[in-house]
Scaffold this active site. Structure first.
Site, PDB file in Angstrom:
ATOM      1  N   SER A  27     -10.736  10.632  12.023  1.00  9.97           N
ATOM      2  CA  SER A  27      -9.733   9.868  11.386  1.00  9.97           C
ATOM      3  C   SER A  27      -9.051   8.871  12.252  1.00  9.97           C
ATOM      4  CB  SER A  27      -8.645  10.682  10.800  1.00  9.97           C
ATOM      5  OG  SER A  27      -7.857  11.551  12.028  1.00  9.97           O
ATOM      6  N   ASN A 114      -1.685  20.785  13.621  1.00 11.79           N
ATOM      7  CA  ASN A 114      -1.116  20.933  12.111  1.00 11.79           C
ATOM      8  C   ASN A 114       0.187  20.378  12.025  1.00 11.79           C
ATOM      9  OD1 ASN A 114      -3.801  21.513  11.818  1.00 11.79           O
ATOM     10  ND2 ASN A 114      -3.441  23.926  11.017  1.00 11.79           N
ATOM     11  N   THR A 159      13.218  -8.933 -28.130  1.00 10.19           N
ATOM     12  CA  THR A 159      12.699  -7.616 -28.521  1.00 10.19           C
ATOM     13  C   THR A 159      11.328  -7.801 -29.181  1.00 10.19           C
ATOM     14  OG1 THR A 159      13.638  -7.062 -30.626  1.00 10.19           O
ATOM     15  CG2 THR A 159      14.921  -6.239 -28.873  1.00 10.19           C
ATOM     16  N   HIS A 160      10.376  -6.793 -28.919  1.00 10.33           N
ATOM     17  CA  HIS A 160       9.056  -7.063 -29.129  1.00 10.33           C
ATOM     18  C   HIS A 160       8.516  -8.435 -29.035  1.00 10.33           C
ATOM     19  CE1 HIS A 160       9.807  -3.495 -31.971  1.00 10.33           C
ATOM     20  NE2 HIS A 160      11.091  -4.201 -32.153  1.00 10.33           N
ATOM     21  N   SER A 281      -7.203 -24.626  -9.953  1.00  9.74           N
ATOM     22  CA  SER A 281      -8.343 -24.146 -10.428  1.00  9.74           C
ATOM     23  C   SER A 281      -9.371 -24.866  -9.648  1.00  9.74           C
ATOM     24  CB  SER A 281      -8.480 -24.204 -11.948  1.00  9.74           C
ATOM     25  OG  SER A 281      -9.974 -24.360 -12.120  1.00  9.74           O
ATOM     26  N   LYS A 287      -4.515 -27.428 -13.949  1.00  8.21           N
ATOM     27  CA  LYS A 287      -3.976 -26.107 -13.829  1.00  8.21           C
ATOM     28  C   LYS A 287      -3.184 -25.809 -12.565  1.00  8.21           C
ATOM     29  CE  LYS A 287      -6.150 -22.453 -15.601  1.00  8.21           C
ATOM     30  NZ  LYS A 287      -5.436 -21.747 -16.695  1.00  8.21           N
ATOM     31  N   ASN A 289      -1.899 -22.174 -11.639  1.00  7.96           N
ATOM     32  CA  ASN A 289      -1.809 -20.635 -11.753  1.00  7.96           C
ATOM     33  C   ASN A 289      -0.904 -19.982 -11.196  1.00  7.96           C
ATOM     34  OD1 ASN A 289      -4.097 -21.305 -13.567  1.00  7.96           O
ATOM     35  ND2 ASN A 289      -5.423 -20.908 -11.985  1.00  7.96           N
ATOM     36  N   GLU A 294       0.653 -12.490 -10.651  1.00  8.17           N
ATOM     37  CA  GLU A 294      -0.401 -11.870 -11.378  1.00  8.17           C
ATOM     38  C   GLU A 294      -1.052 -10.869 -10.474  1.00  8.17           C
ATOM     39  OE1 GLU A 294      -2.449 -15.205 -14.083  1.00  8.17           O
ATOM     40  OE2 GLU A 294      -3.254 -14.778 -12.206  1.00  8.17           O
ATOM     41  N   TYR A 321      -2.583  25.009   6.341  1.00  9.99           N
ATOM     42  CA  TYR A 321      -3.344  23.654   6.390  1.00  9.99           C
ATOM     43  C   TYR A 321      -4.879  23.489   6.067  1.00  9.99           C
ATOM     44  CZ  TYR A 321      -4.974  19.308   8.691  1.00  9.99           C
ATOM     45  OH  TYR A 321      -5.870  18.118   8.889  1.00  9.99           O
ATOM     46  N   GLN A 326      -6.008  15.410   5.824  1.00  9.99           N
ATOM     47  CA  GLN A 326      -6.274  14.042   6.617  1.00  9.99           C
ATOM     48  C   GLN A 326      -6.417  12.944   5.808  1.00  9.99           C
ATOM     49  OE1 GLN A 326      -8.678  14.211  10.134  1.00  9.99           O
ATOM     50  NE2 GLN A 326     -10.007  12.947   9.025  1.00  9.99           N
ATOM     51  N   LYS A 329      -3.507   9.845   4.388  1.00  2.00           N
ATOM     52  CA  LYS A 329      -2.995   8.851   5.215  1.00  2.00           C
ATOM     53  C   LYS A 329      -3.357   7.485   4.533  1.00  2.00           C
ATOM     54  CE  LYS A 329      -2.958  11.790   9.225  1.00  2.00           C
ATOM     55  NZ  LYS A 329      -3.416  12.740   8.436  1.00  2.00           N
TER      56      LYS A 329
HETATM   57  N1  ARG Z   1      -6.512  14.434  11.872  1.00  2.00           N
HETATM   58  C1  ARG Z   1      -5.887  15.819  11.372  1.00  2.00           C
HETATM   59  C2  ARG Z   1      -5.152  15.339  10.155  1.00  2.00           C
HETATM   60  O1  ARG Z   1      -4.984  14.114   9.807  1.00  2.00           O
HETATM   61  C3  ARG Z   1      -4.903  16.504  12.161  1.00  2.00           C
HETATM   62  C4  ARG Z   1      -4.770  17.752  12.018  1.00  2.00           C
HETATM   63  C5  ARG Z   1      -6.090  18.494  12.175  1.00  2.00           C
HETATM   64  N2  ARG Z   1      -5.857  19.870  12.112  1.00  2.00           N
HETATM   65  C6  ARG Z   1      -7.065  20.565  12.199  1.00  2.00           C
HETATM   66  N3  ARG Z   1      -7.039  21.991  12.163  1.00  2.00           N
HETATM   67  N4  ARG Z   1      -8.285  20.315  12.119  1.00  2.00           N
HETATM   68  O2  ARG Z   1      -4.795  16.233   9.196  1.00  2.00           O
END
Ligand code: ARG
Length: 462
Positions: A27, A114, A159-160, A281, A287, A289, A294, A321, A326, A329
Site C-alpha cells: 500500500s 493494526n 417549484t417544479h 468549444s 460557446k 460552457n 458541471e 482487523y 487497507q 484509504k
Molecule cells: N497497510 C495496512 C493497512 O493499511 C497496515 C496494517 C497491516 N496489518 C496487518 N496485520 N497486515 O491496513
C-alpha cells in the site's frame, strides 16, 4: 535477503513471497501520504512507553533524532520508499532502525500496525476535517458577500422549475448558507468520534506491557481512547460517516451548480460567470460552457461511489482487523481531495458571479408570480381561500390571453373576478410588494433577509 527478512518475519516462512503478491498487497504507493501522521503517532507512542518505564530515555532521544531526520527526508523528497517494505509504517520503521539502531527496533513494543494504521487514519482525517470546515466557511463568506447586495433583487422562486413566487436573490443564496451550516455541524459531529485513540489495542486484544493509553491520547490531542481493543483496530465507521457527510456537502454543491448552469443559460440570463471559470468549444465558436459547475455536479457521483465502496468494504468483515481495511484509504483520500478542491473552486466562482437583476425581474413578471399574493389579498377581504384561488386562476387565464401580467390589468378588469378588489391591489401585485409582505423569520422580505445576513456574519466571525 528475502522480503520476509527485510520485514522481520522471515523465521516463519519457507519460501519468499511472490513478487506478484508483493505488488498486490503493498500500500506504500498511496499510504505514504500518512507519513507525517505516522511519525507523530510513533513519537507519542515512544514518549508514552518511556514515561511508563518500557523504553529508556536514551531510546526516546534516539527515536526522536531519527524521526526528525526521516521527516526532513520525506519533506525534501529524498526519502526512498520501497515497495518490498509494503506500507508507510514499515518503510519508516526500517529507516529509523537504519539510522538509530536498536532504539528503532524497540519502537514497535506494545504496538501493532493494526492500531498504528487506525491511529494514522484518524489523525489524518481530523486534520482534513479542520481544513474542510475552514473551506466551508470561505464559501459561506462568498455567498453572504454576494447576498448582501441583493436583498432587494427580485427573482422568481421556483417549484417544479416553474415560476412560483417572487423571492430575493439574496434569500435564494442564503438557502445555501443554511445547507452549508448544517454540513459544517455534521463534520464537527463526525470529528468527535474520529478523535479517539486506537493505539494500545495492539493487534486486537491489547498488550501485556504496562502502557498508559490516556497519556498517549493526550499527547496526540485525542479526546479519549477507543474503549474496546477489537473495535479500535477493526471498525472504519468514522471514515464512512465522514464520507457520508462529504456526499451531502457535494450534493448541496451539485444543486448550487445546477442552478448556476441554468441561470447562465441565455434562456434564463440571470447571471454571468466570470470567463475564467468557463471554457469554449473547439468546434462551436459561439460557446461559453459552464465546465466548473458541471464538473462539481459530476464529481458528486465519485463521492457517492466512495461512500458505497467504504460501506461495502466493511459489511462482511468479521472482528477484528482484516487486510480489507487497507482499501479504506484511496476512497477516503479521494473524498478529501475532491471535496477540498470543490469547496475551494466554488468559493472562488461565487466571487465571479455577475447578477442581471433586470432579467430576473422580467422573469418574475412573465410567470404570474404574484398570483398567490392576489389570492391572499382576497382572503384578507373576507373570501374563503379556495374561492380566492379559483377567482385568481380565472384572472391569470384572462391575463394570459391578453399576453400581460396581472399588474398590467386595469382595476375594472380585475374586478370582474372579484368585487372585493380595490385600487390598493396594485401595491400587492408588484414583485416588491410580494417580497415585502413575507415578513417573518425565514421569509423573503428584505428586512428578514438582512437580519439573516447579520446572523450569518456573526456566525462566520465566531
Ligand atoms: N497497510 C495496512 C493497512 O493499511 C497496515 C496494517 C497491516 N496489518 C496487518 N496485520 N497486515 O491496513
Amino acid at each position: 535477503m528475502t522480503m520476509q527478512d527485510k520485514l522481520g518475519w522471515s523465521g516463519r516462512f519457507g519460501e519468499p513471497v511472490a513478487e506478484l503478491v508483493q505488488r498486490y498487497t503493498a500500500s506504500v504507493d498511496f499510504d505514504q501520504r500518512l507519513a507525517l501522521f505516522d511519525i507523530r503517532g510513533s513519537l507519542a507512542h515512544a514518549q508514552m512507553l518511556t514515561s511508563c518505564g518500557i523504553l529508556s530515555a536514551q531510546d526516546l532521544s534516539d527515536i526522536r533524532r531519527g524521526m526528525a531526520q526521516i521527516e526532513n527526508e520525506i519533506l525534501s523528497g529524498d526519502f526512498v520508499w520501497l515497495i518490498e517494505l509494503e506500507d508507510v509504517h514499515l518503510n519508516i520503521e526500517k529507516r529509523l532502525t537504519a539510522l538509530v539502531g536498536d532504539a528503532g527496533k524497540r519502537l514497535h513494543t506494545g504496538r501493532s500496525r493494526n492500531d498504528q494504521v487506525a491511529t494514522d487514519v484518524r489523525l489524518y482525517l481530523r486534520h482534513a476535517i479542520d481544513e474542510l470546515r475552514d473551506l466551508i466557511k470561505s464559501l459561506q463568506t462568498a455567498l453572504v458577500g454576494l447576498a448582501t447586495h441583493h436583498t432587494h433583487t427580485v427573482m422568481p422562486g421556483f417549484t417544479h422549475l416553474q415560476v412560483a413566487q417572487p423571492v430575493s436573490f439574496a434569500h435564494h443564496l442564503m438557502a445555501y448558507f443554511e445547507m452549508l451550516k448544517r454540513d459544517a455541524e455534521r463534520l464537527a459531529d463526525v470529528r468527535r468520534r474520529v478523535n479517539r485513540l486506537p493505539l494500545g489495542a495492539a493487534a486486537l486484544a491489547g498488550t501485556s506491557y504496562p502502557i498508559n493509553r490516556e497519556h498517549a491520547a493526550e499527547l496526540l490531542g485525542f479526546d479519549g481512547v477507543c474503549e474496546n481493543s477489537l473495535d479500535a483496530v477493526s471498525d472504519r465507521d468514522f471514515a464512512i460517516e465522514f464520507t457520508a457527510a462529504a456526499a451531502l456537502i457535494m450534493t448541496h454543491l451539485s444543486r448550487l451548480s445546477e442552478e448556476l448552469i441554468l441561470w447562465m443559460n441565455p434562456r434564463f440570463g440571470f447571471i454571468a460567470i466570470a470567463d475564467r471559470f468557463c471554457t469554449g468549444s473547439s468546434i462551436m465558436p459561439q460557446k461559453k460552457n459552464p465546465d466548473v459547475p458541471e464538473l462539481v455536479r459530476g464529481k458528486t457521483g465519485r463521492i457517492n461511489g466512495n461512500l458505497v465502496a467504504l460501506l461495502t468494504l466493511m459489511k462482511g468483515q468479521p472482528l477484528a482487523y482484516n487486510k480489507d481495511n487497507q482499501e479504506d484509504k484511496e476512497p477516503l483520500f479521494d473524498t478529501v481531495d475532491t471535496l477540498t478542491g470543490t469547496l475551494r473552486i466554488c468559493a472562488e466562482m461565487m466571487g465571479g458571479v455577475t447578477v442581471k437583476p433586470e432579467a430576473m425581474r422580467s422573469a418574475v413578471l412573465q410567470g404570474y408570480a404574484t398570483a398567490t399574493d392576489l389570492a391572499d389579498y382576497l382572503v384578507k377581504k373576507g373570501l374563503p381561500f379556495r374561492d380566492a384561488h379559483e377567482a385568481v386562476a380565472l384572472a391569470v387565464r384572462y391575463a394570459e390571453q391578453r399576453g400581460c401580467d396581472l399588474s398590467d390589468l386595469a382595476l375594472d378588469e380585475l374586478r370582474q373576478f372579484s368585487a372585493g378588489i380595490a385600487d390598493d391591489i396594485f401595491g400587492v401585485l408588484t414583485p416588491e410588494g410580494s417580497l415585502a409582505s413575507r415578513n417573518h423569520i425565514g421569509g423573503t422580505a428584505p428586512q428578514q433577509v438582512e437580519a439573516a445576513i447579520a446572523r450569518a456574519r456573526k456566525y462566520l466571525a465566531g
